[in-house]
Design an enzyme around this catalytic site. Structure first.
Site, PDB file in Angstrom:
ATOM      1  N   PRO A   2      46.934  -8.375  10.108  1.00  0.00           N
ATOM      2  CA  PRO A   2      45.886  -9.362  10.382  1.00  0.00           C
ATOM      3  C   PRO A   2      46.023 -10.596   9.488  1.00  0.00           C
ATOM      4  O   PRO A   2      46.422 -10.498   8.324  1.00  0.00           O
ATOM      5  CB  PRO A   2      44.594  -8.635  10.056  1.00  0.00           C
ATOM      6  CG  PRO A   2      44.938  -7.199  10.012  1.00  0.00           C
ATOM      7  CD  PRO A   2      46.374  -7.120   9.626  1.00  0.00           C
ATOM      8  N   TYR A   3      45.668 -11.722  10.059  1.00  0.00           N
ATOM      9  CA  TYR A   3      45.654 -12.994   9.342  1.00  0.00           C
ATOM     10  C   TYR A   3      44.318 -13.650   9.647  1.00  0.00           C
ATOM     11  O   TYR A   3      44.005 -13.908  10.811  1.00  0.00           O
ATOM     12  CB  TYR A   3      46.809 -13.879   9.806  1.00  0.00           C
ATOM     13  CG  TYR A   3      46.776 -15.278   9.252  1.00  0.00           C
ATOM     14  CD1 TYR A   3      47.297 -15.565   8.004  1.00  0.00           C
ATOM     15  CD2 TYR A   3      46.213 -16.314   9.990  1.00  0.00           C
ATOM     16  CE1 TYR A   3      47.267 -16.853   7.497  1.00  0.00           C
ATOM     17  CE2 TYR A   3      46.178 -17.603   9.491  1.00  0.00           C
ATOM     18  CZ  TYR A   3      46.711 -17.867   8.246  1.00  0.00           C
ATOM     19  OH  TYR A   3      46.664 -19.138   7.751  1.00  0.00           O
TER      20      TYR A   3
END
Length: 67
Positions: A2-3
């Site tokens: 995830p970013y």
């Protein structure tokens, strides 16, 4: 992996508060989505209030007018 990209106005948020946000957002992704915190990236970008607009005016102008 995830970013998460968080944009906030640059107006005195302390490094400690930013670290708290990073920890909290990471933990939400762990708790809700089961993501690995070791591969979760959180980026906080600070934007000058002259470069952030709401309803056709800058945040700087809105704050000066009391909105």
């Amino acid at each position: 992996m995830p970013y998460v990209n968080i944009k906030i106005t640059r107006d005195g948020v302390t490094p400690e508060k930013k670290a708290e946000v990073i920890r909290g957002v990471t933990q939400v992704l762990v708790d809700v989505l089961g993501k690995n915190p070791a591969t979760t990236m959180v980026l906080i970008e600070e934007v000058e209030t002259d470069n952030w607009g709401i309803a056709g005016e800058t945040v700087t102008a809105r704050r000066k007018s009391g909105r």
